[in-house]
Design an enzyme around this catalytic site. Structure first.
Site, mmCIF file in Angstrom:
data_model
loop_
_atom_site.group_PDB
_atom_site.id
_atom_site.type_symbol
_atom_site.label_atom_id
_atom_site.label_comp_id
_atom_site.label_asym_id
_atom_site.label_seq_id
_atom_site.Cartn_x
_atom_site.Cartn_y
_atom_site.Cartn_z
ATOM 1 C CG ASP A 1 -2.918 -4.010 -2.843
ATOM 2 O OD1 ASP A 1 -2.379 -4.878 -3.546
ATOM 3 O OD2 ASP A 1 -2.288 -3.261 -2.076
ATOM 4 C CG ASP B 1 -3.338 -4.150 1.193
ATOM 5 O OD1 ASP B 1 -2.276 -3.542 0.961
ATOM 6 O OD2 ASP B 1 -3.362 -5.363 1.514
ATOM 7 C CB SER B 2 -0.764 0.998 2.170
ATOM 8 O OG SER B 2 -0.999 1.604 0.911
ATOM 9 C CD GLU C 1 6.171 -3.857 0.867
ATOM 10 O OE1 GLU C 1 5.174 -4.218 0.203
ATOM 11 O OE2 GLU C 1 6.093 -3.176 1.908
ATOM 12 C CE LYS D 1 0.284 -4.247 -4.831
ATOM 13 N NZ LYS D 1 0.378 -4.870 -3.484
ATOM 14 C CD GLU E 1 0.401 -8.343 0.388
ATOM 15 O OE1 GLU E 1 0.683 -9.120 1.331
ATOM 16 O OE2 GLU E 1 0.202 -7.124 0.554
HETATM 17 O O1 KIV Z 1 -0.611 -1.407 -0.295
HETATM 18 C C1 KIV Z 1 0.342 -0.822 -0.833
HETATM 19 O O2 KIV Z 1 0.472 0.404 -0.776
HETATM 20 C C2 KIV Z 1 1.314 -1.644 -1.538
HETATM 21 C C3 KIV Z 1 2.578 -0.992 -1.986
HETATM 22 C C4 KIV Z 1 3.426 -0.730 -0.818
HETATM 23 C C5 KIV Z 1 3.286 -1.807 -3.007
HETATM 24 O O3 KIV Z 1 1.094 -2.796 -1.725
#
Ligand code: KIV
Length: 296
Positions: free
Chosen positions: A93, A54-55, A192, A123, A125
């Site tokens: 994510d 989600d980055s 992280e 994924k 969090e």
């Molecule tokens: O969103 C992302 O890129 C991440 C990584 C930094 C692990 O969750």
């Protein structure tokens, strides 16, 4: 330890093969990718895991943080990455708001990432408070990756992007989180922004492969954000980022050269232009000459 040489044909990476890598101490590489072309390049380089993180809210869409990105926006990118990924394990994510509201909602959204996006793992969090939800998603045959430590979706609660687990109670919490998610059956665990000593303890404690980012070298694998390693983030990098290329310089030079060629009429050349077939050109020349002769 058997390392796969870069460029060699290799097998499809699965959640099971990741565990084998942990057991045989073969380090696992993971990069983010958000589009077809990048996914192809990362996959061709034999990187084991591709994460549609989600980055992308920041790197691709220019949002301030990861909180605004939606399931539909994420899915658009996951589908493109799916089309460019062959051997790497594809993770997606779940964005903020897609699993915090209620478990049924979370399950529906996780299913969309698999069914519509082609993701193999989702994924999520958060630590021990997510264990029940993670069990439920795994029960629906969807592998889940955990993500603890500095969790960007909690930026407002953490009061900024701060390294976690720096005091004894923080370390205890992280250990509890890691063990709870491991017991829930996560396919892997992203760590992280935590001290390397804590990441090393977690890595030794859990059976799931740990994938670190800003968590030191003792993790089972490492992940970095593609835009960070390629200098495409327009800001100073975090301490843990290593730059492997300068795509910003490459793109800027190419774009400036294109503009200069357009302005000076050096682009396009005759070789870069399409031409009429010889007979059509001769016919056209005859017509134009006739018109000129008639004064038109
Ligand atoms: O969103 C992302 O890129 C991440 C990584 C930094 C692990 O969750």
């Amino acid at each position: 330890m058997s390392l796969t040489p870069i460029g060699e044909p290799r097998h499809k990476i699965t959640t099971a093969s990741l565990r084998e890598q942990k057991l045989s101490h073969e380090p696992i590489s993971c990069l983010t990718a958000y589009d077809y072309a990048t996914a192809r390049l990362v996959d061709d380089a034999s990187v084991e895991m591709i994460l549609v993180g989600d980055s992308l809210a920041q790197t691709m869409l220019g949002y301030e943080n990861t909180l605004s990105v939606t399931v539909d926006e994420m899915l658009h990118h996951v589908k493109a990455v799916r089309r460019g990924t062959k051997n790497a394990l594809l993770l997606a994510d779940m964005p903020y708001g897609s699993y915090q509201v209620d478990a049924n909602d979370a399950l529906r959204n996780a299913t969309r990432f698999v069914k519509e996006g082609g993701a193999e793992v989702v994924k999520i969090e958060g630590g021990e408070k997510r264990a029940d939800l993670i069990r439920r998603i795994i029960d629906a045959e969807i592998p889940v990756a955990g993500h603890i430590g500095l969790t960007p979706q909690s930026v407002n609660v953490m009061g900024g992007y701060k390294v976690q687990g720096k005091d004894l109670s923080g370390i205890e919490q992280l250990m509890r989180d890691a063990v709870a998610l491991d017991r829930a059956g996560v396919a892997c665990l992203y760590l992280e922004g935590i001290p390397r000593e804590v990441a090393a303890m977690i890595t030794a404690e859990v059976s799931a492969p740990t994938i670190g980012i800003g968590a030191g070298p003792e993790c089972d694998g490492q992940v970095l954000v593609f835009h960070d390693i390629m200098n495409l983030t327009f800001g100073p990098p975090a301490k843990f980022v290593r730059r492997y290329g300068d795509a910003a310089a490459l793109i800027t030079n190419a774009v400036q050269a294109f503009r200069a060629d357009v302005k000076s009429l050096r682009y396009p050349s005759d070789e870069e232009s399409y031409h009429l077939p010889r007979e059509t050109k001769a016919g056209l020349d005859t017509v134009l000459a006739r018109k000129r002769a008639m004064g038109r």
